[in-house]
Design a protein around this motif. Structure first.
Motif, PDB file in Angstrom:
ATOM      1  N   CYS A 174       0.829  -1.203   0.000  1.00 51.78           N
ATOM      2  CA  CYS A 174       0.000   0.000   0.000  1.00 51.78           C
ATOM      3  C   CYS A 174       0.862   1.252   0.000  1.00 51.78           C
ATOM      4  CB  CYS A 174      -0.911   0.036   1.226  1.00 51.78           C
ATOM      5  SG  CYS A 174      -2.191  -1.241   1.248  1.00 51.78           S
TER       6      CYS A 174
ATOM      7  N   ARG B  31      -3.994   3.496  -0.566  1.00 45.87           N
ATOM      8  CA  ARG B  31      -4.372   2.723  -1.754  1.00 45.87           C
ATOM      9  C   ARG B  31      -3.367   1.608  -2.000  1.00 45.87           C
ATOM     10  NH1 ARG B  31      -1.543   3.901  -6.492  1.00 45.87           N
ATOM     11  NH2 ARG B  31      -0.196   5.754  -6.393  1.00 45.87           N
ATOM     12  N   LYS B  32      -3.868   0.510  -2.529  1.00 44.07           N
ATOM     13  CA  LYS B  32      -2.988  -0.610  -2.847  1.00 44.07           C
ATOM     14  C   LYS B  32      -2.176  -0.296  -4.098  1.00 44.07           C
ATOM     15  CE  LYS B  32      -5.913  -4.220  -0.829  1.00 44.07           C
ATOM     16  NZ  LYS B  32      -6.679  -5.471  -1.107  1.00 44.07           N
TER      17      LYS B  32
END
Length: 257
Positions: free
Chosen positions: A130, A144-145
């Motif tokens: 992430c 966010r990944k």
């Protein structure tokens, strides 16, 4: 464990930025590498957190190792680099990081890389990587990944700003890597992990604490770091001193070759 490591890196980053704002005082270790009060203050914060929450797991940390303190480590241990990219930090650049990694069975299985001046943090935990935005108050905001990208027609190389060598330049030329980015610290691994670059060749000395956290992020994002035999880079303490913590030459890849 991941949230505890994140909290420790954020607290260490706060210490570093305090020194950054005031202007660091620089001294030099026995190997002539620079060190500032930010390195030690950040390491103290991290060691306190790890001792509180994980007293049974040995910790190998850069500044402690420089003073001859290298604990006996078995199958599981932490690697800590409280300020990676000290040269960049001293010169006023922004590409320096705080790094904590958990090594298990010779592989980095959990890692946190925090770039306090850039207000960005990366994590690698298992198969999940992430990218986390950090606020001015040192709190996590957007998460966010990230994943490595598939190898493009024209790959981008990322190379060390301070430690580029003729061998590195030869590798870049031999592989037709006409696009390259120079940057300091473990940010090179994070650029591969988020698909901003594709390969990171390193043919100059690094220590395990320099690479383990970034390598954990990269592996969690689908990449890999290989030694010159083509095998995944191992993190195993060979001797009970700092020299036993040096890495061999390696090449980190976003998409496996």
């Amino acid at each position: 464990m991941l949230e505890i490591l994140i909290a420790a890196t954020l607290k260490a980053g706060k210490e570093i930025m305090s020194v950054h704002a005031a202007g660091p005082h620089v001294s030099y270790k026995n190997d002539c590498s620079p060190v500032t009060e930010a390195d030690q203050r950040a390491e103290d914060v991290i060691l306190d957190a790890l001792a509180l929450h994980f007293p049974h797991i040995p910790v190998i940390a850069e500044e402690a190792a420089a003073n001859g303190i290298v604990p006996n480590a078995g199958d599981e241990f932490f690697l800590v680099d409280p300020l990676d990219g000290t040269k960049e930090f001293i010169s006023g650049k922004q590409d320096f990081t705080v790094n904590i990694a958990l090594v298990r069975g010779g592989a980095p299985v959990l890692g946190v890389v925090y770039a306090p001046a850039l207000k960005v943090l990366w994590t690698g935990d298992g198969n999940v990587a992430c990218k986390v935005q950090i606020s001015d108050e040192f709190e996590q905001t957007d998460v966010r990944k990230v994943r490595c990208r598939a190898k493009p027609t024209i790959p981008i190389a990322v190379i060390s700003r301070s430690h580029c060598t003729p061998k590195t330049e030869a590798f870049v030329a031999a592989h037709g890597l006409i696009d390259s980015i120079s940057i300091g610290s473990s940010l090179k691994f994070c650029m591969l992990a988020e698909g901003a670059a594709d390969v990171y060749p390193r043919f100059s000395r690094t220590m395990m604490w320099d690479t383990a956290a970034g390598d954990a992020v990269l592996r969690a994002a689908g990449g890999i770091t290989l030694d010159m035999s083509g095998l995944p880079l191992r993190y195993e303490l060979e001797d009970g001193d700092e020299d036993g913590l040096a890495n061999p030459d390696f090449i980190a890849w976003g998409a496996a070759p």
